[in-house]
Design an enzyme around this catalytic site. Structure first.
Site, PDB file in Angstrom:
ATOM      1  N   GLN A 282      37.124  28.896  41.826  1.00 55.29           N
ATOM      2  CA  GLN A 282      37.265  29.816  40.780  1.00 55.29           C
ATOM      3  C   GLN A 282      35.772  30.179  39.841  1.00 55.29           C
ATOM      4  O   GLN A 282      35.001  29.309  39.954  1.00 55.29           O
ATOM      5  CB  GLN A 282      38.171  28.972  39.585  1.00 55.29           C
ATOM      6  CG  GLN A 282      38.383  29.852  38.436  1.00 55.29           C
ATOM      7  CD  GLN A 282      39.376  31.081  38.507  1.00 55.29           C
ATOM      8  OE1 GLN A 282      40.202  31.216  39.636  1.00 55.29           O
ATOM      9  NE2 GLN A 282      39.489  32.128  37.572  1.00 55.29           N
TER      10      GLN A 282
ATOM     11  N   ASP B 147      40.235  34.705  48.581  1.00 56.20           N
ATOM     12  CA  ASP B 147      39.751  35.671  47.526  1.00 56.20           C
ATOM     13  C   ASP B 147      38.818  36.612  48.331  1.00 56.20           C
ATOM     14  O   ASP B 147      38.347  37.647  47.625  1.00 56.20           O
ATOM     15  CB  ASP B 147      38.384  34.994  46.588  1.00 56.20           C
ATOM     16  CG  ASP B 147      38.994  34.414  45.459  1.00 56.20           C
ATOM     17  OD1 ASP B 147      39.911  34.844  44.679  1.00 56.20           O
ATOM     18  OD2 ASP B 147      38.590  33.264  45.093  1.00 56.20           O
TER      19      ASP B 147
ATOM     20  N   LYS C 102      47.736  30.551  38.952  1.00 54.15           N
ATOM     21  CA  LYS C 102      47.696  30.740  40.219  1.00 54.15           C
ATOM     22  C   LYS C 102      48.459  29.544  41.203  1.00 54.15           C
ATOM     23  O   LYS C 102      49.384  29.912  41.943  1.00 54.15           O
ATOM     24  CB  LYS C 102      46.363  30.788  40.859  1.00 54.15           C
ATOM     25  CG  LYS C 102      45.447  31.890  40.322  1.00 54.15           C
ATOM     26  CD  LYS C 102      44.217  31.857  40.747  1.00 54.15           C
ATOM     27  CE  LYS C 102      43.329  33.217  40.099  1.00 54.15           C
ATOM     28  NZ  LYS C 102      41.749  33.173  40.388  1.00 54.15           N
TER      29      LYS C 102
HETATM   30  N1  GUN Z   1      37.298  34.683  38.239  1.00 56.32           N
HETATM   31  C1  GUN Z   1      37.741  35.751  37.696  1.00 56.32           C
HETATM   32  N2  GUN Z   1      38.367  36.501  38.652  1.00 56.32           N
HETATM   33  C2  GUN Z   1      38.413  35.627  39.660  1.00 56.32           C
HETATM   34  C3  GUN Z   1      38.888  35.872  41.136  1.00 56.32           C
HETATM   35  O1  GUN Z   1      39.733  36.652  41.429  1.00 56.32           O
HETATM   36  N3  GUN Z   1      38.841  34.734  41.974  1.00 56.32           N
HETATM   37  C4  GUN Z   1      38.028  33.695  41.644  1.00 56.32           C
HETATM   38  N4  GUN Z   1      37.564  32.785  42.703  1.00 56.32           N
HETATM   39  N5  GUN Z   1      37.461  33.426  40.317  1.00 56.32           N
HETATM   40  C5  GUN Z   1      37.906  34.682  39.449  1.00 56.32           C
END
Ligand code: GUN
Length: 304
Positions: free
Chosen positions: A97, A120, A53
């Site tokens: 995350q 998110d 990311k």
């Molecule tokens: N863990 C797995 N997928 C995601 C996501 O889309 N966002 C976040 N913050 N954590 C994750």
């Protein structure tokens, strides 16, 4: 054979578009959009996701940083750190995350992020706005699916769609957008007839719902759940599942929920794994971050 919906290629196109738009934004004298990714603990898969990311953000011109904490961080300390970012006018997007250490309440932590910085789309306000067909920050995986349907011109109006998997961050927002009403939503409006299946849907029913669907979207993490005999000829199949499996030779590979080799002989269009929804999710997170920056800028201009 089905049309392959190449998410990797489309994600590159979207990131290229964003890169141009962000460049113009900065040329116009504005600060580059900025993203902070918080990660707690040492889970290697989570660290890889965050690294991807951050790299994608830097590639499109977003100022991105990872904030790492040990697994012994308390929930209170995490919320205090989020609050500092909420108040920081140099920060547009905040992502925590998941999963978090099991002692923490993920819902409480997600709600600690300022809704306008919640790239998110996990904050209850953003979930509520999505449920009301209002413009909002939407979870990136769900946006990835919807963007693929739009850009590959898969008709949804009046079509039958099945979403397999009802997780609050993926299956639910996908279903929400698919049945959104064009006549009263601000822009989206997919107008599909949506069925949500989940772990307690009897197998016979799951097969029957899928066979009746023009669009099958699977987000369960169960490899090979969707078989060729469950797919209507010509249907669109979107595979959101990503599971790492180890074969007899000890080699690991990523697989989706769909028996790709067999289903691709029946479906009209299909997403591969890897190279389908996964890269699109990262691209949509970048779009959300730019959207958050624009919203913050609009709010600031109103106050001036
Ligand atoms: N863990 C797995 N997928 C995601 C996501 O889309 N966002 C976040 N913050 N954590 C994750």
């Amino acid at each position: 054979m089905a049309q392959i919906l190449d998410g990797k290629k489309l994600a590159k196109e979207i990131k290229d578009e964003l890169k141009i738009a962000i460049h113009q934004w900065v040329q116009g004298g504005l600060r580059a959009p900025s993203l902070r990714c918080i990660i707690v603990g040492e889970d290697p898969a989570s660290h890889t996701y965050v690294k991807n990311k951050i790299q994608a953000a830097i590639d499109v011109g977003i100022a991105a940083e990872t904030i790492k904490y040990n697994a012994n961080l308390t929930e209170k300390e995490l919320i205090a750190a989020i609050d500092a970012l909420n108040k920081d006018s140099e920060v547009d997007g905040i992502l925590v995350q998941l999963p978090l250490p099991s002692v923490m309440d993920e819902r409480k932590v997600c709600n600690a992020v300022a809704p306008e910085k919640d790239v998110d789309g996990f904050h209850i306000i953003n979930v509520g706005q999505l449920a009301l067909d209002m413009p909002t920050l939407v979870p990136a995986t769900a946006l990835a699916v919807i963007e693929m349907l739009k850009r590959f011109k898969i008709e949804t109006f009046g079509r039958n769609a099945v979403v397999v998997g009802r997780s609050k961050n993926v299956g639910m927002p996908i279903a929400m957008m698919l049945h959104s009403d064009k006549s009263h939503s601000s822009g989206l409006g997919m107008d599909a007839t949506v069925t949500i299946c989940h772990r307690y849907t009897p197998k016979k029913e799951l097969d029957s719902y899928c066979r009746n669907a023009d669009i099958v979207i699977s987000a369960t993490g169960v490899p090979n759940l969707i078989q060729a005999n469950m797919v209507k000829p010509g249907a669109t199949v979107i595979d959101v599942g990503i599971t790492r499996i180890t074969n007899e030779q000890g080699k690991t590979k990523l697989v989706g929920d769909v028996d790709y080799d067999e289903v691709s002989k029946i479906a009209g269009a299909i997403t591969p794994v890897p190279g389908g929804v996964g890269p699109m999710t990262v691209a949509m997170l970048m779009r959300n971050t730019f959207q958050a920056a624009k919203m913050l800028r609009d709010k600031e201009s109103l106050l001036q």
